[in-house]
Design an enzyme around this catalytic site. Sequence first.
Site, PDB file in Angstrom:
ATOM      1  N   SER A 202     -42.969  40.716 -32.703  1.00 30.19           N
ATOM      2  CA  SER A 202     -42.322  39.456 -33.566  1.00 30.19           C
ATOM      3  C   SER A 202     -43.598  38.915 -34.367  1.00 30.19           C
ATOM      4  CB  SER A 202     -41.845  38.626 -32.566  1.00 30.19           C
ATOM      5  OG  SER A 202     -40.663  37.758 -33.352  1.00 30.19           O
TER       6      SER A 202
ATOM      7  N   LYS B 281     -46.804  40.736 -36.471  1.00 34.48           N
ATOM      8  CA  LYS B 281     -47.246  40.361 -37.829  1.00 34.48           C
ATOM      9  C   LYS B 281     -48.708  40.304 -37.577  1.00 34.48           C
ATOM     10  CE  LYS B 281     -43.704  36.740 -38.215  1.00 34.48           C
ATOM     11  NZ  LYS B 281     -42.255  37.388 -38.481  1.00 34.48           N
TER      12      LYS B 281
ATOM     13  N   TRP C  25     -32.409  38.690 -38.703  1.00 30.66           N
ATOM     14  CA  TRP C  25     -33.528  37.717 -39.126  1.00 30.66           C
ATOM     15  C   TRP C  25     -34.658  38.635 -39.417  1.00 30.66           C
ATOM     16  CZ3 TRP C  25     -33.650  33.182 -40.809  1.00 30.66           C
ATOM     17  CH2 TRP C  25     -34.581  32.432 -40.681  1.00 30.66           C
TER      18      TRP C  25
ATOM     19  N   HIS D  40     -33.391  41.340 -30.459  1.00 24.11           N
ATOM     20  CA  HIS D  40     -34.833  41.003 -30.877  1.00 24.11           C
ATOM     21  C   HIS D  40     -35.753  40.970 -29.568  1.00 24.11           C
ATOM     22  CE1 HIS D  40     -38.081  39.265 -33.273  1.00 24.11           C
ATOM     23  NE2 HIS D  40     -38.452  38.290 -32.452  1.00 24.11           N
TER      24      HIS D  40
HETATM   25  C1  GCU Z   1     -39.032  33.152 -35.200  1.00 27.07           C
HETATM   26  C2  GCU Z   1     -39.630  33.370 -36.550  1.00 27.07           C
HETATM   27  C3  GCU Z   1     -40.021  34.823 -36.705  1.00 27.07           C
HETATM   28  C4  GCU Z   1     -40.953  35.253 -35.520  1.00 27.07           C
HETATM   29  C5  GCU Z   1     -40.155  34.892 -34.195  1.00 27.07           C
HETATM   30  C6  GCU Z   1     -40.948  35.203 -32.961  1.00 27.07           C
HETATM   31  O1  GCU Z   1     -37.862  33.574 -35.161  1.00 27.07           O
HETATM   32  O2  GCU Z   1     -38.814  32.855 -37.607  1.00 27.07           O
HETATM   33  O3  GCU Z   1     -40.728  35.033 -37.893  1.00 27.07           O
HETATM   34  O4  GCU Z   1     -41.122  36.713 -35.762  1.00 27.07           O
HETATM   35  O5  GCU Z   1     -39.843  33.867 -34.274  1.00 27.07           O
HETATM   36  O6  GCU Z   1     -42.154  35.501 -32.918  1.00 27.07           O
HETATM   37  O7  GCU Z   1     -40.088  35.472 -32.044  1.00 27.07           O
END
Ligand code: GCU
Length: 413
Positions: A252, A256, A343, A394
């Site tokens: 997540s 990144k 998402w 997720h």
């Molecule tokens: C949120 C955010 C995402 C991210 C996620 C996470 O949903 O919007 O961009 O990847 O958190 O880190 O769990």
Amino acid sequence: MNTLLKLAATAALSVIALSSYAQPSNPYELPDPLKMEDGRIVKNKRQWINERRPELMEMLRSQMFGREPAADAAPDIHYTLLEESKDAFGGLATRRQVKISFDKDENYYLVLLMYIPNKHNGPVPAFLGPNFKGNHATTDDPEVLMPTKEKLATFAPGYKVEPRDANGHRWEYEYILSHGYAVATFCYNDVDPDFHDGFHNGIHGLIDGDKPRNGESWGSISAWAWSLSRCLDYLETVKEIDAKKVAVIGHSRLGKTSLWAGATDQRFALVISNDSGCSGAAIARRKFGETVAAINKSFPHWFCDNYKAYGGREEMMPWDQHELIAMIAPRPVYVASASEDSWADPVGEYFSLVGAASVYNLFGYDGITDRNVPGIEHPVVVGRMGHHIRKGEHNVRLYDWENYVAFADRFLK
Ligand code: GCU
């Protein structure tokens, strides 16, 4: 125009038309990663390495993640062994917990939790990735140190410490170790607490002090990625680990981060992004799920300020996320998604691999080019690219690790 890069939404959707994530996006055109700013087309790997890659790095630094400090920006970095035992997981592994201090007085530090398989012939490959909830929350191993009260006081206001093993399902230590890999992790809040305090806390405060910030100043993702490199510096000193075979992994926001760490630090031998989504692997121009405007609104501290200008103007971005993947070439890269994680836009995550394939081709490797998105739990490996969409939410699950280990086995063993 490279026709491979002409991505119209309909192309991908036949195979997965019934999946919840498979919503069409508007037609869009991706920038060609091989097209230089002056219009020339990159013809070979030498040109990529010497000209185009630096140009793109400059773009990603100045427009998205911000400029990370030099490797030696914290000159007093030092390591302290806090705990060690050869009996972790019933003798399967050696556990070591090491404090990596960024300053002399140890006001700024992370605690790296490491497990190294006891059975090995020579140095082993490793997975390195940050965790969300603390080292103690990655396992039921009762010897893992809890964060100290002083440390917790630096985290977001109202932060509540997580119970042991709260995220244990995300860290399949015994599976990883029994396949011959070491594994190392630290809590990302140790380095830069994940809330917007104006960049005074964490290593921004230590390294930048009162220096004024500008549009290109580094954000939190850059800080977490920089600290992954500092952990790799440390792993280079560990004799049981082969630091030339370290896979960097993240989920997540930390996916990144692992992509950016893999881009900025070419010592990482393999890069894995798990459900990294918007501003990770997902193509921004699809504007599906989370968008650039949404991410900057909710998390204004993750990127540099210049990135905010692209909210709602994704087609004006001089790059797209397939070029972040291309930064990893020719090293192996794995992008994974989850079927219910709309998402994070699983389709967009897949297409960033397709968009980066031409760069892998320059190095003589095949890439993923099939424009039909693979079905759920049909992992695909082509050349040095890997991909799967796990069924479910997720998260990181054993299924993900099974595929990461199998992928790493091809390149790191
Ligand atoms: C949120 C955010 C995402 C991210 C996620 C996470 O949903 O919007 O961009 O990847 O958190 O880190 O769990």
